[in-house]
Design an enzyme around this catalytic site. Structure first.
Site, PDB file in Angstrom:
ATOM      1  N   ALA A 251       0.799  -1.239   0.000  1.00  0.00           N
ATOM      2  CA  ALA A 251       0.000   0.000   0.000  1.00  0.00           C
ATOM      3  C   ALA A 251       0.825   1.279   0.000  1.00  0.00           C
ATOM      4  O   ALA A 251       0.258   2.369   0.095  1.00  0.00           O
ATOM      5  CB  ALA A 251      -0.998   0.038   1.146  1.00  0.00           C
ATOM      6  N   ALA A 252       2.137   1.185  -0.153  1.00  0.00           N
ATOM      7  CA  ALA A 252       2.929   2.415  -0.216  1.00  0.00           C
ATOM      8  C   ALA A 252       2.540   3.258  -1.425  1.00  0.00           C
ATOM      9  O   ALA A 252       2.369   4.481  -1.323  1.00  0.00           O
ATOM     10  CB  ALA A 252       4.414   2.074  -0.269  1.00  0.00           C
ATOM     11  N   GLY A 253       2.393   2.602  -2.576  1.00  0.00           N
ATOM     12  CA  GLY A 253       1.979   3.334  -3.775  1.00  0.00           C
ATOM     13  C   GLY A 253       0.594   3.926  -3.628  1.00  0.00           C
ATOM     14  O   GLY A 253       0.328   5.056  -4.063  1.00  0.00           O
ATOM     15  N   ASP A 254      -0.318   3.175  -3.000  1.00  0.00           N
ATOM     16  CA  ASP A 254      -1.676   3.676  -2.785  1.00  0.00           C
ATOM     17  C   ASP A 254      -1.669   4.877  -1.844  1.00  0.00           C
ATOM     18  O   ASP A 254      -2.427   5.841  -2.030  1.00  0.00           O
ATOM     19  CB  ASP A 254      -2.559   2.574  -2.197  1.00  0.00           C
ATOM     20  CG  ASP A 254      -2.707   1.385  -3.130  1.00  0.00           C
ATOM     21  OD1 ASP A 254      -2.632   1.568  -4.363  1.00  0.00           O
ATOM     22  OD2 ASP A 254      -2.892   0.263  -2.626  1.00  0.00           O
TER      23      ASP A 254
END
Length: 302
Positions: A251-254
């Protein structure tokens, strides 16, 4: 709070196993722990934008199973408007089977479930939400015809449009590009979209320039620990990443996308919004899980 960010996309329950390393083909490994965590790229981005200060609405599908109820409740707990989240009778909610190794790398298998039934008509029924938005975000975990319709409708309404091309397995349809203000691939996605190797700043810039040639408004290539690269017709700008010790990159990109969108609707200029998204993403990778790792605005106070 009015929904200035509308996310059209997926809701998944993440089934997360931690193990010393990722298994090889045909191998059975003993894991260290297991948990279920609300996720899905769409829902993650909605939660991130909400926690980071934006009014948010979600458009997507859940199944009529316990996971679906938990997914809706997780969004509502963050203040996300869920009037656009529909229940599909007799269908499972989307799930993501995630294995995370000791180095915080992961591999993921996604079963779309109800996400695969999100149709253009489903989104059209939520047109009032699209009309009220300032920023509309899409990803690729729902049917491509639904993404195409949403991008075109968002463009016709004059909204700022973000497409996070994840997961990307090949080039995007040519007619999509003119409807995208910000295309936000990571390294592997940029490579899939352009069939060009992407492994450093120079190759990311070349890939970004190719995507501009195809018609994208601007491209932000996220490069993990190498930061992010904004590529536009005025040139390119590198944004170094904050230095942290990663625990889990899920979820880093999210988180970056949600933070970027939240900053835009709060009036920050483009570069400030990118840096803000990076700060949020950097904090998220120091924590385990998808939505549980996403920070709140108060945690990013200077």
């Amino acid at each position: 709070m009015n929904a200035k960010v509308v996310v059209v996309g997926s809701l998944n329950m993440d089934l997360v196993a931690r193990a010393p390393r990722l298994p090889r083909a045909g191998e059975t490994l003993a894991g260290d722990s297991f948990c279920t965590v609300p996720g899905g790229k769409g829902a993650n981005q909605a939660v991130a934008a909400a926690r980071l200060g934006a009014g948010v609405a979600m458009v997507g599908n859940i199944g009529d199973d316990p996971y679906g109820l938990q997914l809706r409740q997780a969004l509502e707990a963050e203040g996300v408007d869920c009037q656009g989240v529909s229940v599909c009778p007799g269908v499972s909610s989307g799930v993501a089977l995630i294995t995370v190794d000791a180095a915080s790398q992961n591999c993921i298998v996604i079963v779309p479930g109800a996400n695969g039934l999100l149709s253009p008509e489903s989104v059209q029924r939520c047109d009032a939400l699209l009309q009220a938005a300032e920023v509309i975000i899409c990803q690729l975990e729902v049917p491509s015809e639904t993404v195409a319709w949403t991008l075109a409708r968002a463009r016709s309404l004059g909204k700022r449009v973000i497409l996070n091309p994840a997961p990307a397995v090949g080039p995007l349809p040519a007619h999509w590009f003119a409807n995208i203000d910000y295309l936000t691939p990571n390294e592997s996605e940029a490579q899939a979209l352009t069939a060009m190797p992407v492994n450093d700043l120079d190759s990311a810039r070349r890939a970004g320039e190719r995507l501009l040639q195809l018609g994208a408004g601007k491209v932000i290539v996220t490069l993990g620990a190498q930061g992010a690269l904004l590529v536009s017709r005025e040139g390119s700008q590198h944004f170094p990443a904050p230095v942290v010790q990663p625990l889990d990159t899920t979820a880093a990109g999210d988180t970056f996308i949600g933070g970027f969108a939240a900053a835009l609707v709060q009036g920050q200029e483009e570069g400030e919004a990118i840096a803000f998204g990076q700060r949020a993403a950097a904090l998220s990778v120091t924590r385990a899980g998808a939505q549980p790792s996403i920070p709140y605005l108060v945690e990013l106070a200077p």
